[in-house]
Design a protein around this motif. Structure first.
Motif, PDB file in Angstrom:
ATOM      1  N   ASN A  66       0.826  -1.324  -0.100  1.00 62.15           N
ATOM      2  CA  ASN A  66       0.083  -0.085   0.066  1.00 62.15           C
ATOM      3  C   ASN A  66       0.744   1.405   0.058  1.00 62.15           C
ATOM      4  OD1 ASN A  66      -3.062  -1.066   0.453  1.00 62.15           O
ATOM      5  ND2 ASN A  66      -1.747  -2.238   1.885  1.00 62.15           N
ATOM      6  N   LEU A  67       2.163   1.218   0.590  1.00 63.29           N
ATOM      7  CA  LEU A  67       2.960   2.433   0.544  1.00 63.29           C
ATOM      8  C   LEU A  67       3.598   2.438  -0.844  1.00 63.29           C
ATOM      9  CD1 LEU A  67       4.541   2.856   4.013  1.00 63.29           C
ATOM     10  CD2 LEU A  67       2.568   4.350   2.803  1.00 63.29           C
ATOM     11  N   LYS A  68       3.189   3.103  -1.848  1.00 64.93           N
ATOM     12  CA  LYS A  68       3.696   3.080  -3.200  1.00 64.93           C
ATOM     13  C   LYS A  68       4.449   4.357  -3.596  1.00 64.93           C
ATOM     14  CE  LYS A  68       2.431  -1.161  -4.453  1.00 64.93           C
ATOM     15  NZ  LYS A  68       3.201  -2.317  -4.385  1.00 64.93           N
ATOM     16  N   ASP A  69       4.220   5.449  -2.835  1.00 65.29           N
ATOM     17  CA  ASP A  69       4.898   6.556  -2.939  1.00 65.29           C
ATOM     18  C   ASP A  69       6.103   7.204  -2.174  1.00 65.29           C
ATOM     19  OD1 ASP A  69       3.185   6.888  -0.926  1.00 65.29           O
ATOM     20  OD2 ASP A  69       2.493   8.884  -1.388  1.00 65.29           O
ATOM     21  N   VAL A  70       6.685   6.235  -1.589  1.00 64.22           N
ATOM     22  CA  VAL A  70       7.809   6.475  -1.030  1.00 64.22           C
ATOM     23  C   VAL A  70       9.192   5.772  -1.380  1.00 64.22           C
ATOM     24  CG1 VAL A  70       6.368   6.599   1.349  1.00 64.22           C
ATOM     25  CG2 VAL A  70       7.347   4.418   0.503  1.00 64.22           C
ATOM     26  N   ASP A  71      10.254   6.430  -1.201  1.00 69.98           N
ATOM     27  CA  ASP A  71      11.322   6.179  -1.669  1.00 69.98           C
ATOM     28  C   ASP A  71      12.068   5.195  -0.677  1.00 69.98           C
ATOM     29  OD1 ASP A  71      11.334   7.748  -4.016  1.00 69.98           O
ATOM     30  OD2 ASP A  71      11.518   9.548  -2.200  1.00 69.98           O
ATOM     31  N   ALA A  72      12.019   5.078   0.562  1.00 75.15           N
ATOM     32  CA  ALA A  72      12.488   4.094   1.537  1.00 75.15           C
ATOM     33  C   ALA A  72      11.498   3.925   2.608  1.00 75.15           C
ATOM     34  CB  ALA A  72      13.807   4.755   2.046  1.00 75.15           C
ATOM     35  N   ILE A  73      11.454   2.757   3.099  1.00 71.92           N
ATOM     36  CA  ILE A  73      10.628   2.038   3.999  1.00 71.92           C
ATOM     37  C   ILE A  73      11.253   1.455   5.233  1.00 71.92           C
ATOM     38  CG2 ILE A  73       8.567   0.638   4.732  1.00 71.92           C
ATOM     39  CD1 ILE A  73       7.874   0.926   1.619  1.00 71.92           C
ATOM     40  N   GLY A  74      10.843   2.001   6.429  1.00 74.17           N
ATOM     41  CA  GLY A  74      11.499   1.299   7.516  1.00 74.17           C
ATOM     42  C   GLY A  74      10.444   0.555   8.710  1.00 74.17           C
ATOM     43  N   LEU A  75      11.050  -0.365   9.476  1.00 76.10           N
ATOM     44  CA  LEU A  75      10.164  -0.898  10.462  1.00 76.10           C
ATOM     45  C   LEU A  75      10.955  -0.722  11.772  1.00 76.10           C
ATOM     46  CD1 LEU A  75       7.337  -2.384  11.237  1.00 76.10           C
ATOM     47  CD2 LEU A  75       8.822  -4.396  11.293  1.00 76.10           C
ATOM     48  N   VAL A  76      10.375  -0.140  12.768  1.00 71.50           N
ATOM     49  CA  VAL A  76      10.664  -0.418  14.187  1.00 71.50           C
ATOM     50  C   VAL A  76       9.574  -0.882  15.061  1.00 71.50           C
ATOM     51  CG1 VAL A  76      12.669   1.331  13.932  1.00 71.50           C
ATOM     52  CG2 VAL A  76      10.508   1.985  14.594  1.00 71.50           C
ATOM     53  N   HIS A  77       9.549  -0.758  16.322  1.00 72.73           N
ATOM     54  CA  HIS A  77       8.826  -1.393  17.219  1.00 72.73           C
ATOM     55  C   HIS A  77       8.547  -0.221  18.273  1.00 72.73           C
ATOM     56  CE1 HIS A  77       9.358  -5.616  15.872  1.00 72.73           C
ATOM     57  NE2 HIS A  77      10.643  -4.959  15.602  1.00 72.73           N
ATOM     58  N   TYR A  78       7.395  -0.180  19.056  1.00 75.18           N
ATOM     59  CA  TYR A  78       6.948   0.650  20.000  1.00 75.18           C
ATOM     60  C   TYR A  78       7.937   1.000  21.087  1.00 75.18           C
ATOM     61  CZ  TYR A  78       5.236  -2.948  23.342  1.00 75.18           C
ATOM     62  OH  TYR A  78       5.144  -3.800  23.709  1.00 75.18           O
ATOM     63  N   ARG A  79       8.739   0.030  21.221  1.00 72.37           N
ATOM     64  CA  ARG A  79       9.642  -0.079  22.486  1.00 72.37           C
ATOM     65  C   ARG A  79      11.221  -0.289  21.929  1.00 72.37           C
ATOM     66  NH1 ARG A  79       8.717  -3.993  26.994  1.00 72.37           N
ATOM     67  NH2 ARG A  79      10.538  -3.238  27.842  1.00 72.37           N
ATOM     68  N   ARG A  80      11.239  -0.873  20.634  1.00 76.47           N
ATOM     69  CA  ARG A  80      12.557  -0.952  20.190  1.00 76.47           C
ATOM     70  C   ARG A  80      12.970  -0.180  18.897  1.00 76.47           C
ATOM     71  NH1 ARG A  80      12.162  -6.761  19.251  1.00 76.47           N
ATOM     72  NH2 ARG A  80      12.709  -7.429  21.576  1.00 76.47           N
TER      73      ARG A  80
END
Length: 257
Positions: A66-80
């Protein structure tokens, strides 16, 4: 460069108040409650209902589809989270400016590796979780992704790995990673029966995915760097270490690596 760093959470928590951070409610199809104004992982094309088995990967899947209009994507966690500097609190999470500077040199940003010291990645996994899914994963790679088999075996024999499903990637790397990881996990779902697993062990596909990161990374030619990460509010590391050692006592399993 447009960058979105998803912050996965299963309920409302304090979040980074910085540009480029997108809180996302995982398992929203079941977890959503009025007043939670996060992005939901059950909008658009999604696997939100699989959150009990896929963990934070339902957020990754949502971003992939669904995120098609971004150049870079990341994932972190609410505490990490990733950090620019001490003290390690929400005010000092890595800035988008710092991320963009790193992505001008590298394709992938990862947390510093976790070191298991006395065990390989393989033996650590099978002492903590059911062995069958990890062995099935190798069979799937051998049959459907043979170019990754050498690195898979190497990673299983090591004592260090990039864990926690934390990353920031340029778009092309992210697309490659998701196609590889979700492709394998989709086949794994068909190959193992987890109906009798405990709630904790039912999170199997999320656990397996952590060990796929380095397999994907090292088979491909993407350049990566590591940055500092910390877990906020972690006061029971000693208890976790004791629990970790207790799991080793009296456990015998057939070890291939």
């Amino acid at each position: 460069m447009k960058i979105e760093i998803l912050v996965a959470a299963h309920k409302k928590f304090p979040m980074p108040d910085k540009k480029g951070y997108l809180p996302i409610l995982v398992g929203a199809v079941k977890n959503y409650k009025p007043g939670i104004e996060y992005q939901r992982d059950d909008e658009g094309e999604n696997i939100s209902a699989k959150n009990p088995n896929y963990n934070e990967l339902t957020a990754v899947y949502w971003a992939w589809k669904n995120l098609k209009d971004v150049d870079a994507i990341g994932l972190v966690h609410y505490r990490r989270l990733f950090f620019d500097s001490k003290p390690y609190n929400l005010d000092n999470v890595i800035s988008i400016k710092s991320v963009e500077k790193l992505l001008n040199k590298y394709d992938v940003i990862l947390p510093k590796k976790r070191n298991y010291y006395i065990e390989t990645n393989y033996s650590h996994y099978i002492h903590a979780h059911h062995q069958e899914p990890l062995d099935k994963t190798r069979e799937i790679i051998q049959a459907d992704y043979p170019q990754y088999l050498v690195k898979y075996d190497e990673v299983m024999k090591r004592r260090k790995a990039h864990m926690f499903n934390m990353f920031i990637m340029k778009r092309d790397a992210f697309e490659s990673y998701c196609a590889f990881m979700f492709g394998i996990l989709g086949e794994l779902e068909k190959s193992v029966d987890i109906s009798n697993y405990s709630v904790q062990e039912g999170r199997v596909y999320g656990y397996i995915s952590e060990l796929l990161m380095d397999v994907w990374l090292e088979t491909n030619t993407y350049k990566y760097t590591e940055v500092t990460w910390r877990q906020l509010g972690s006061k029971n590391n000693i208890k976790k270490a004791i629990s970790f050692l207790k799991r080793k006592v009296g456990i015998k399993a057939k070890t291939h690596f």
